[in-house]
Design a protein around this motif. Structure first.
Motif: not given
Length: 176
Positions: A120, A151-152, A155, A124, A160-163, A147, A166, A145
Motif C-alpha cells: 500500500g 490484513e489491511n 489500516a 498511502r 478500507e480496501i475493496r478489491s 496483501s 485477491t 489485492d
C-alpha cells in the motif's frame, strides 16, 4: 464473491513467475503484470465493471493513481459519470505544479482507484497528499489485492480496501 472467469483470464494473461523486486523492496516469485490487462480493452472493461459495486455511494471523484490506476479510473469514470482525478507520484515541478490533475479535491470525497496493492505504499502516499489538499479519502478500490489474507496494510491511514480480486483468488484460478 469473485468472478472466477475474470480471475482465470487475468491470471492466465498477467501472472509472471521468476524473481521480481516490488515497489516496497520485497522480492516476489510471482508478479501480476497489470498493464497486460489494462492494455486489453475487453479485460479492462470487465475489471472496471466489477469495480462499480465496490464504489462508495458518496464518491465525488475517482482518484486514479499514476500510472496503473489511471486507465482503470478513466474506464470507471466513463461508466459512472463520476469525474476522474489523476494522481501523480509526486507533484510536477513545472506548469501548474499539481500532484492531482483534474477537479479541485478540497472538501470532496475521493475514492482512490489502484491496480495492485501489496503493502500500500503508493496508496498511502497519495492518501496523505490528497488529505493535505483537503480531500476526504476513506476507501481505495483496487483490481488486485496482493496483501496477506485478512490484513489491511492501509489500516494505519484509516483506509478500507475493496478489491475486485485477491491473490488467493488468482492462485485458485491458477491451480484450477
Amino acid at each position: 464473491m469473485a468472478d472466477t472467469a475474470l480471475a482465470a483470464d487475468i491470471d492466465a494473461l498477467c501472472r509472471l513467475t521468476g524473481e521480481f523486486t516490488l515497489r516496497s523492496g520485497q522480492v516476489a516469485d510471482t508478479y501480476f503484470d497489470k498493464y497486460l490487462f489494462e492494455a486489453d480493452p475487453a479485460l479492462l472493461d470487465r475489471v472496471a465493471t466489477q469495480m462499480l459495486d465496490l464504489l462508495p455511494q458518496d464518491t465525488e471523484l475517482l482518484g486514479g493513481l499514476e500510472m496503473g490506476g489511471i486507465p482503470i479510473a478513466t474506464m470507471v469514470s466513463a461508466k459512472t459519470g463520476t469525474s476522474a482525478l489523476f494522481v501523480r507520484k509526486k507533484a510536477k515541478e513545472y506548469g501548474t505544479c499539481k500532484l492531482a490533475e483534474g477537479p479541485d479535491v478540497a472538501g470532496r470525497r475521493v475514492t482512490i482507484i489502484e491496480d495492485v496493492i501489496t503493502t500500500g505504499g503508493a496508496v498511502r502516499d497519495a492518501t496523505n497528499a490528497l488529505r493535505e489538499a483537503g480531500a476526504i479519502v476513506e476507501v481505495v478500490v483496487c483490481a488486485i489485492d496482493r496483501s496477506p489474507a485478512g490484513e489491511n496494510p492501509l489500516a494505519d491511514v484509516g483506509l478500507e480496501i475493496r478489491s475486485v480480486l485477491t491473490r488467493a483468488e488468482l492462485d485458485a484460478a491458477s491451480s484450477a
